[in-house]
Every structure is written in structure tokens, then in C-alpha cells.
Scaffold this motif. Structure first.
Motif, mmCIF file in Angstrom:
data_model
loop_
_atom_site.group_PDB
_atom_site.id
_atom_site.type_symbol
_atom_site.label_atom_id
_atom_site.label_comp_id
_atom_site.label_asym_id
_atom_site.label_seq_id
_atom_site.Cartn_x
_atom_site.Cartn_y
_atom_site.Cartn_z
ATOM 1 N N ASP A 25 0.399 -1.004 0.428
ATOM 2 C CA ASP A 25 -0.048 0.142 0.162
ATOM 3 C C ASP A 25 0.536 1.038 0.217
ATOM 4 O O ASP A 25 0.412 2.169 -0.922
ATOM 5 C CB ASP A 25 -0.783 0.138 1.422
ATOM 6 C CG ASP A 25 -2.230 0.742 1.306
ATOM 7 O OD1 ASP A 25 -2.911 0.826 0.193
ATOM 8 O OD2 ASP A 25 -2.218 2.175 2.231
ATOM 9 N N ALA A 26 1.707 1.114 0.497
ATOM 10 C CA ALA A 26 3.130 2.259 0.871
ATOM 11 C C ALA A 26 3.795 2.805 -0.479
ATOM 12 O O ALA A 26 4.237 3.509 -1.231
ATOM 13 C CB ALA A 26 3.809 2.378 1.958
ATOM 14 N N VAL A 27 4.104 1.635 -0.572
ATOM 15 C CA VAL A 27 4.681 1.757 -2.151
ATOM 16 C C VAL A 27 3.992 1.585 -3.494
ATOM 17 O O VAL A 27 4.974 3.124 -3.740
ATOM 18 C CB VAL A 27 5.332 0.345 -2.513
ATOM 19 C CG1 VAL A 27 6.743 0.031 -4.090
ATOM 20 C CG2 VAL A 27 6.441 -0.249 -1.350
ATOM 21 N N ARG A 28 2.903 1.325 -3.700
ATOM 22 C CA ARG A 28 1.977 1.485 -4.737
ATOM 23 C C ARG A 28 1.491 3.355 -4.680
ATOM 24 O O ARG A 28 0.951 3.590 -5.185
ATOM 25 C CB ARG A 28 0.938 0.893 -4.800
ATOM 26 C CG ARG A 28 -0.157 0.738 -3.643
ATOM 27 C CD ARG A 28 -1.515 0.038 -4.141
ATOM 28 N NE ARG A 28 -1.864 -0.137 -5.373
ATOM 29 C CZ ARG A 28 -2.684 0.896 -6.655
ATOM 30 N NH1 ARG A 28 -2.515 2.050 -5.815
ATOM 31 N NH2 ARG A 28 -2.987 0.908 -7.196
ATOM 32 N N VAL A 33 5.601 9.445 -1.594
ATOM 33 C CA VAL A 33 6.883 9.072 -1.618
ATOM 34 C C VAL A 33 7.778 9.166 -0.400
ATOM 35 O O VAL A 33 8.398 9.000 0.906
ATOM 36 C CB VAL A 33 7.796 9.200 -2.885
ATOM 37 C CG1 VAL A 33 9.389 8.507 -2.072
ATOM 38 C CG2 VAL A 33 7.848 8.597 -3.603
ATOM 39 N N HIS A 34 7.158 10.973 0.205
ATOM 40 C CA HIS A 34 7.591 11.616 1.237
ATOM 41 C C HIS A 34 7.186 12.221 2.125
ATOM 42 O O HIS A 34 8.132 11.913 3.361
ATOM 43 C CB HIS A 34 7.777 13.231 0.103
ATOM 44 C CG HIS A 34 5.865 13.567 0.186
ATOM 45 N ND1 HIS A 34 5.256 13.109 -0.552
ATOM 46 C CD2 HIS A 34 5.825 14.676 0.938
ATOM 47 C CE1 HIS A 34 4.539 14.179 -0.559
ATOM 48 N NE2 HIS A 34 4.881 14.580 0.091
ATOM 49 N N GLU A 35 6.220 11.129 2.314
ATOM 50 C CA GLU A 35 5.941 10.838 2.925
ATOM 51 C C GLU A 35 5.363 9.318 4.500
ATOM 52 O O GLU A 35 6.127 9.178 5.104
ATOM 53 C CB GLU A 35 3.941 10.732 3.565
ATOM 54 C CG GLU A 35 3.871 12.299 3.509
ATOM 55 C CD GLU A 35 2.280 12.976 2.487
ATOM 56 O OE1 GLU A 35 1.927 14.034 3.468
ATOM 57 O OE2 GLU A 35 1.543 11.714 2.224
ATOM 58 N N ARG A 36 5.454 8.290 3.172
ATOM 59 C CA ARG A 36 5.230 6.712 3.376
ATOM 60 C C ARG A 36 6.513 5.993 2.757
ATOM 61 O O ARG A 36 7.012 4.833 3.866
ATOM 62 C CB ARG A 36 4.090 6.073 2.237
ATOM 63 C CG ARG A 36 2.921 7.245 3.156
ATOM 64 C CD ARG A 36 1.686 6.148 2.218
ATOM 65 N NE ARG A 36 1.492 4.939 2.837
ATOM 66 C CZ ARG A 36 0.549 4.755 3.014
ATOM 67 N NH1 ARG A 36 -0.229 4.105 1.609
ATOM 68 N NH2 ARG A 36 -0.198 3.383 3.434
ATOM 69 N N GLU A 138 8.221 -0.032 9.165
ATOM 70 C CA GLU A 138 8.513 -0.856 10.489
ATOM 71 C C GLU A 138 8.130 -0.134 11.864
ATOM 72 O O GLU A 138 7.062 -0.017 12.277
ATOM 73 C CB GLU A 138 9.626 -1.559 10.480
ATOM 74 C CG GLU A 138 9.947 -2.440 9.740
ATOM 75 C CD GLU A 138 11.092 -3.016 9.968
ATOM 76 O OE1 GLU A 138 11.690 -4.062 9.247
ATOM 77 O OE2 GLU A 138 12.102 -2.685 10.935
ATOM 78 N N ALA A 139 7.944 1.537 11.219
ATOM 79 C CA ALA A 139 7.489 2.068 12.376
ATOM 80 C C ALA A 139 5.917 2.316 12.388
ATOM 81 O O ALA A 139 5.179 2.598 12.942
ATOM 82 C CB ALA A 139 7.983 3.834 12.438
ATOM 83 N N GLY A 140 5.437 2.679 10.466
ATOM 84 C CA GLY A 140 4.374 3.000 10.513
ATOM 85 C C GLY A 140 3.496 1.739 10.731
ATOM 86 O O GLY A 140 2.254 1.552 10.243
#
Length: 140
Positions: A25-28, A33-36, A138-140
Motif C-alpha cells: 500500500d505504501a509502495v504503490r 514517497v516523501h511521507e510513506r 516498520e514504524a508505520g
């Protein structure tokens, strides 16, 4: 006859202590990019169709073409076309998220670059970027 060396390929394979769906979900999410993925290393992301603009610390802007976002394979492919600080003539990369077990996954980052002589400098950047992504995910 001139010897052909081929394109340099860099592969970073990182185990992430997070679920594959969360990481994918984060990669797509190509506009975040700057947030996730790499906050602080990319200050802002702007999309214009399939073109992504990454604003870096110091104000440099990198222009990338989003080549493919494949939800079935959990694979994102992109190519940097302008703004890279290194003297590259070709850059193409992909991320693939692969489930492992126990809520973990692998993030496979494959990068092809020319000229071949730039591979080590690109490898250093990819390795550092992968470390930041791992910590962020890992933090998210």
C-alpha cells in the motif's frame, strides 16, 4: 572487437517486519514517497499523469516516469529520466513486495543503470534508501 559489459544491475533484498499488504500500500502510493517511504530524503512529491517529481533536500527535482503499478504482482516499476545528480545515461528500477510469514515481507528493489561505472555509487544510494524505507515501514 569491443567487449560489451552490459547494464549494471543492483539488487537490494530487505526483510521488513510488516505485513505485505501494508508495505505494498505504501509502495504503490506513488505520490506519497516523501511521507510513506523516505521522509526527509524526499521533501515533496508531485504527480503529473505518469510523471512523478521528487523534490530533494537542497531543492533539486528528480523527474521519474512511473512505468507500471501491478497490484497482482505487488510490483512498481519506474525510470528516472531527469535530475539525477550522477551522470547516468539510463536508470530503471522496480520494487516488488513478497510475503514471507508471520506478518513479515521482503522488499525486492532492483535497479539497472548505465554507465556501468556508476553502479557502486548507485548501490550506496539504494542501500541507504532501503534502510530508511525499512525503518519507516516498520514504524508505520
Amino acid at each position: 572487437m569491443r567487449e560489451l559489459r552490459g547494464i549494471a544491475t543492483i539488487v537490494e533484498d530487505v526483510v521488513i517486519e510488516a505485513d505485505a499488504e501494508h508495505v505494498w500500500d505504501a509502495v504503490r502510493d506513488v505520490g506519497a514517497v516523501h511521507e510513506r517511504l523516505i521522509p526527509g530524503y524526499v521533501l515533496d512529491t508531485r504527480m503529473d499523469g505518469d510523471v512523478r517529481y521528487l523534490t530533494m533536500p537542497g531543492g533539486a527535482v528528480i523527474r521519474e516516469l512511473i512505468v507500471s503499478v501491478d497490484d497482482g504482482l505487488r510490483r512498481l516499476a519506474y525510470s528516472t529520466v531527469e535530475g539525477f545528480k550522477l551522470p547516468l545515461t539510463h536508470h530503471h528500477a522496480s520494487f516488488q513486495v513478497l510475503p514471507v510469514a508471520d506478518g513479515r515481507c521482503r522488499l525486492l528493489w532492483t535497479t539497472d543503470v548505465l554507465p556501468h561505472e556508476m553502479a557502486e555509487q548507485v548501490r550506496l544510494r539504494v542501500s541507504r534508501g532501503a534502510q530508511v524505507m525499512k525503518a519507516t515501514l516498520e514504524a508505520g
